[in-house]
Every structure is written in C-alpha cells, then in structure tokens.
Design a protein around this motif. Structure first.
Motif, short mmCIF file in Angstrom:
data_model
loop_
_atom_site.label_atom_id
_atom_site.label_comp_id
_atom_site.label_asym_id
_atom_site.label_seq_id
_atom_site.Cartn_x
_atom_site.Cartn_y
_atom_site.Cartn_z
N GLU A 136 14.47 35.66 21.46
CA GLU A 136 14.94 35.83 22.83
C GLU A 136 16.33 35.22 22.95
O GLU A 136 16.65 34.25 22.27
CB GLU A 136 14.00 35.13 23.82
CG GLU A 136 12.62 35.72 23.90
CD GLU A 136 11.74 34.98 24.91
OE1 GLU A 136 12.19 34.01 25.51
OE2 GLU A 136 10.58 35.39 25.06
N SER A 137 17.13 35.77 23.84
CA SER A 137 18.44 35.19 24.09
C SER A 137 18.26 33.87 24.85
O SER A 137 17.19 33.61 25.42
CB SER A 137 19.30 36.14 24.91
OG SER A 137 18.80 36.23 26.24
N ALA B 224 19.57 33.11 27.65
CA ALA B 224 19.34 33.44 29.07
C ALA B 224 17.88 33.82 29.31
O ALA B 224 17.29 33.41 30.32
CB ALA B 224 20.26 34.57 29.51
N GLU B 225 17.28 34.57 28.41
CA GLU B 225 15.87 34.94 28.55
C GLU B 225 14.98 33.70 28.47
O GLU B 225 14.02 33.57 29.25
CB GLU B 225 15.47 35.95 27.47
CG GLU B 225 16.09 37.31 27.66
CD GLU B 225 15.92 38.22 26.46
OE1 GLU B 225 15.83 39.44 26.67
OE2 GLU B 225 15.89 37.72 25.30
N GLY C 264 23.62 30.04 25.85
CA GLY C 264 23.76 31.33 26.51
C GLY C 264 25.21 31.75 26.66
O GLY C 264 25.53 32.93 26.54
N ASP D 109 26.13 32.86 23.08
CA ASP D 109 25.60 34.16 22.65
C ASP D 109 25.88 35.27 23.68
O ASP D 109 25.41 36.38 23.55
CB ASP D 109 24.11 34.09 22.30
CG ASP D 109 23.17 33.94 23.50
OD1 ASP D 109 23.60 34.10 24.67
OD2 ASP D 109 21.97 33.65 23.28
N ASP D 110 26.63 34.91 24.72
CA ASP D 110 27.07 35.84 25.77
C ASP D 110 25.92 36.40 26.59
O ASP D 110 26.03 37.46 27.18
CB ASP D 110 27.91 36.97 25.17
CG ASP D 110 28.83 37.60 26.20
OD1 ASP D 110 29.30 36.88 27.10
OD2 ASP D 110 29.07 38.82 26.12
N SER D 111 24.81 35.67 26.62
CA SER D 111 23.68 36.17 27.41
C SER D 111 23.63 35.54 28.80
O SER D 111 22.88 36.00 29.66
CB SER D 111 22.36 35.89 26.69
OG SER D 111 22.10 34.49 26.60
N SER D 112 24.43 34.52 29.04
CA SER D 112 24.37 33.81 30.33
C SER D 112 25.57 34.11 31.20
O SER D 112 26.02 33.25 31.96
CB SER D 112 24.28 32.30 30.09
OG SER D 112 23.04 31.97 29.53
N ARG D 113 26.10 35.30 31.10
CA ARG D 113 27.20 35.65 31.98
C ARG D 113 26.72 35.69 33.41
O ARG D 113 25.63 36.16 33.70
CB ARG D 113 27.77 37.02 31.61
CG ARG D 113 28.69 36.97 30.41
CD ARG D 113 29.23 38.34 30.08
NE ARG D 113 28.17 39.01 29.31
CZ ARG D 113 27.77 40.24 29.52
NH1 ARG D 113 28.30 40.97 30.43
NH2 ARG D 113 26.81 40.76 28.80
#
Length: 173
Positions: free
Chosen positions: A81-82, A84-85, A145, A148-152
């Motif tokens: 999971e990212s 953010a997930e 995040g 890994d650019d998942s928490s934009r």
C-alpha cells in the motif's frame, strides 16, 4: 524473584481493570479498592507489583501506549500500500475505535492528560513519550507519502451558493 505466568497475569489484570475504570472515571476518582475488586485480586497484591498509585499510573500509561503503538505500527507498516493508503487506513481505524460514538473511555491519553499532568511527573512523562511516539509515526508516514507522491493534497472547492457570496442576500444574475 523469578516472574511467573501467574504473577504476570495478575499484574496484567490489575493494569487492565485500572485502565477500564480510569478511562471512564478519571485517575483521581478511582481508588485502589475499586480497581482491585474489578481485577479480582487482594489489596496486598497491588504493592507486590507497584510501589504506589503513581507507579501504577505510569505502568498503565506505558502499557496503553505500547498496545496502541503496536496497533498503529501494524497498520502503518503494511506492505503493498502507498503511504497515503496506510495513513487513511490508520484514520479509518481511529474513527472506528476512538471517535464520537461512545468515545468516553477509549483514549486514555485524552482522558487522563490534563488530570495527571499536575499530579505526577512520571505519568506526565509517560504521556509525553507516548503521544510523541504517535506523532512521530504519523509524521514519518506523511513524509513517506510525500516521497512516494501518494500524499499530494488535492483541494476541491464546492461552488458557493449565490446567497453566500453577498452576505446572505440573493444576488441577481
């Protein structure tokens, strides 16, 4: 003296009973007699495990945070999971277990924080260390995040009703 399973179970029973009662009533409102009756152990047993009520309170908070952080780590370190997930999964878990529906007594740190800060330096430090550990885990997950650019952060503003744009009066088109 070697620690036995029975001894460990008794200590755990006292900690669990104290946490359950104090989460609802607060620290000062709970006496040893009530707590030990709930745990089903004689009063003399308390002093075998804890030097004082403050020592008990410190141990209870450390135990609470250890359990909380174990659950938190289980969620925030999932693979596949990212960041953010994982963070959203943590917040969803928090809402299910700590939030408004019958929240009384769920978060021991919130319940006891203001009360014990002036009563016991050791308990204040246990609260501080525990809450700092929670904040640290959230901070690291947010940083992961961002990496890994998942928490934009995406903000979508809903259109304002015309009546809101003119201090409550309807605006002519």
């Amino acid at each position: 003296m070697p620690v036995t399973t029975r001894s460990t179970d008794t200590r755990r029973s006292i900690l669990d009973a104290g946490q359950r009662i104090m989460a609802h009533k607060g620290y000062s409102a709970v006496g040893l007699k009530e707590m030990l009756a709930e745990a089903g152990v004689p009063k003399g047993s308390f002093y075998h495990f804890f030097d004082s009520k403050d020592a008990f309170g410190e141990a209870m908070l450390k135990s609470y945070f250890a359990d909380y952080l174990t659950d938190m780590d289980r969620i925030l370190t999932r693979s596949g999971e990212s960041a953010a997930e994982r963070l959203m999964a943590y917040w969803q878990h928090w809402r299910q277990t700590q939030s408004v529906d019958e929240c009384q007594g769920k978060c021991l740190a919130v319940k006891l924080g203001a009360e014990v800060a002036d009563l016991s330096e050791s308990m204040r430090l246990a609260l501080k260390e525990g809450t700092e550990a929670i904040v640290d885990r959230i901070e690291r997950t947010i940083a992961a995040g961002l990496e890994d650019d998942s928490s934009r952060l995406t903000v979508t503003l809903a259109p304002w009703p015309r009546s809101c744009m003119t201090c409550g009066s309807a605006r002519a088109s």
